[in-house]
Design an enzyme around this catalytic site. Structure first.
Site, mmCIF file in Angstrom:
data_model
loop_
_atom_site.group_PDB
_atom_site.id
_atom_site.type_symbol
_atom_site.label_atom_id
_atom_site.label_comp_id
_atom_site.label_asym_id
_atom_site.label_seq_id
_atom_site.Cartn_x
_atom_site.Cartn_y
_atom_site.Cartn_z
ATOM 1 N N CYS A 121 5.921 0.028 7.247
ATOM 2 C CA CYS A 121 5.553 1.240 6.526
ATOM 3 C C CYS A 121 6.770 1.686 5.720
ATOM 4 O O CYS A 121 7.874 1.756 6.266
ATOM 5 C CB CYS A 121 5.147 2.329 7.524
ATOM 6 S SG CYS A 121 4.716 3.889 6.733
ATOM 7 N N LEU A 122 6.561 1.968 4.438
ATOM 8 C CA LEU A 122 7.694 2.362 3.596
ATOM 9 C C LEU A 122 8.324 3.667 4.078
ATOM 10 O O LEU A 122 9.474 3.949 3.772
ATOM 11 C CB LEU A 122 7.257 2.488 2.131
ATOM 12 C CG LEU A 122 6.826 1.173 1.452
ATOM 13 C CD1 LEU A 122 6.344 1.431 0.038
ATOM 14 C CD2 LEU A 122 7.957 0.155 1.455
ATOM 15 N N GLY A 166 0.842 -1.193 0.000
ATOM 16 C CA GLY A 166 0.000 0.000 0.000
ATOM 17 C C GLY A 166 0.872 1.236 0.000
ATOM 18 O O GLY A 166 2.003 1.196 0.496
ATOM 19 N N HIS A 191 -2.541 7.763 6.721
ATOM 20 C CA HIS A 191 -1.524 8.599 6.052
ATOM 21 C C HIS A 191 -2.186 9.814 5.400
ATOM 22 O O HIS A 191 -1.710 10.939 5.541
ATOM 23 C CB HIS A 191 -0.813 7.807 4.944
ATOM 24 C CG HIS A 191 0.377 7.017 5.402
ATOM 25 N ND1 HIS A 191 1.410 7.572 6.129
ATOM 26 C CD2 HIS A 191 0.714 5.729 5.213
ATOM 27 C CE1 HIS A 191 2.330 6.632 6.360
ATOM 28 N NE2 HIS A 191 1.925 5.502 5.826
ATOM 29 N N HIS A 204 -4.410 1.849 7.330
ATOM 30 C CA HIS A 204 -3.054 2.394 7.426
ATOM 31 C C HIS A 204 -2.869 3.556 6.425
ATOM 32 O O HIS A 204 -2.389 4.628 6.792
ATOM 33 C CB HIS A 204 -2.050 1.259 7.163
ATOM 34 C CG HIS A 204 -0.610 1.655 7.220
ATOM 35 N ND1 HIS A 204 0.247 1.228 8.208
ATOM 36 C CD2 HIS A 204 0.136 2.451 6.406
ATOM 37 C CE1 HIS A 204 1.455 1.747 7.994
ATOM 38 N NE2 HIS A 204 1.407 2.489 6.906
ATOM 39 N N GLU A 205 -3.297 3.329 5.183
ATOM 40 C CA GLU A 205 -3.136 4.362 4.146
ATOM 41 C C GLU A 205 -4.106 5.524 4.375
ATOM 42 O O GLU A 205 -3.774 6.684 4.127
ATOM 43 C CB GLU A 205 -3.337 3.775 2.740
ATOM 44 C CG GLU A 205 -2.483 2.560 2.394
ATOM 45 C CD GLU A 205 -1.008 2.704 2.707
ATOM 46 O OE1 GLU A 205 -0.502 3.844 2.718
ATOM 47 O OE2 GLU A 205 -0.364 1.677 2.974
ATOM 48 N N GLN A 234 3.211 10.036 0.864
ATOM 49 C CA GLN A 234 4.474 9.313 1.078
ATOM 50 C C GLN A 234 5.442 9.501 -0.091
ATOM 51 O O GLN A 234 6.614 9.136 0.009
ATOM 52 C CB GLN A 234 4.210 7.816 1.234
ATOM 53 C CG GLN A 234 3.541 7.432 2.543
ATOM 54 C CD GLN A 234 3.431 5.930 2.644
ATOM 55 O OE1 GLN A 234 2.499 5.332 2.127
ATOM 56 N NE2 GLN A 234 4.402 5.290 3.271
HETATM 57 CO CO CO Z 1 2.751 3.616 5.774
#
Ligand code: CO
Length: 171
Positions: free
Chosen positions: A93-94, A44, A139, A135-136, A49
């Site tokens: 998480c990236l 995701g 963000h 999660h996204e 991000q």
């Molecule tokens: Co993340």
């Protein structure tokens, strides 16, 4: 491929703006977001991000073969309609390379969004796709998974993350 913004960059703490029209520019952003997610083995990615302050997320959980529930798609201007149940999952998480933390989320969500073809969709997501969506979605609202942890757990996770950052700089 787009560059991934890592914590504590301020763009991760700000709410994104709605997309007005799914035009060629937005489609290009989506295509680059997908490429960036796949190249980084993510499941995701939210637009902020990659330094784009718009309400767009891409999700693809199909590589996680052990999971029964799968979802692949682009969600623009998403809203959470309903949530139910609880599920604990160790998330990565990236934007926090190397960090994994266990987060408690709703097990199922009903969401509304616009897809990449500018169609309104309503979806019922369960388990991993529901977790990734939440999660996204966080963000896009300027919230990271650390904000979902209680005080002590959050502090410990932050210490661990900061330590690994220092080690990288030192290397
Ligand atoms: Co993340």
């Amino acid at each position: 491929m787009l560059e991934i913004v890592t914590f504590p960059n301020d763009i991760l703490k700000r709410k994104t703006n709605p997309v007005k029209k799914v035009d060629a520019e937005i489609k290009e952003i989506i295509s680059q977001m997908k490429e960036t997610m796949y190249k980084n083995d993510g499941i995701g990615l939210a637009a902020n991000q990659v330094n784009i302050p718009l309400s767009i997320m891409v999700i693809d959980t199909t590589s996680r073969e052990e999971e029964h529930e799968k979802f692949q798609g682009v969600l623009i201007n998403p809203t959470l309609v309903e949530k139910a149940g609880e599920i604990k999952f160790k998330e990565g998480c990236l934007s926090f390379p190397g960090l994994q933390v266990e987060v408690l989320r709703a097990k199922e969500v009903i969401i509304k969004a616009v897809n990449e073809f500018e169609e309104e969709v309503m979806l019922h997501l369960r388990e991993l796709p529901a977790i990734v969506f939440q999660h996204e979605f966080d963000h896009l609202n300027g919230i990271t998974f650390l904000d979902r942890l209680g005080g002590l757990k959050k502090r410990l996770a932050l210490e661990k993350y900061n330590k690994s950052l220092k080690e990288k700089v030192g290397a």
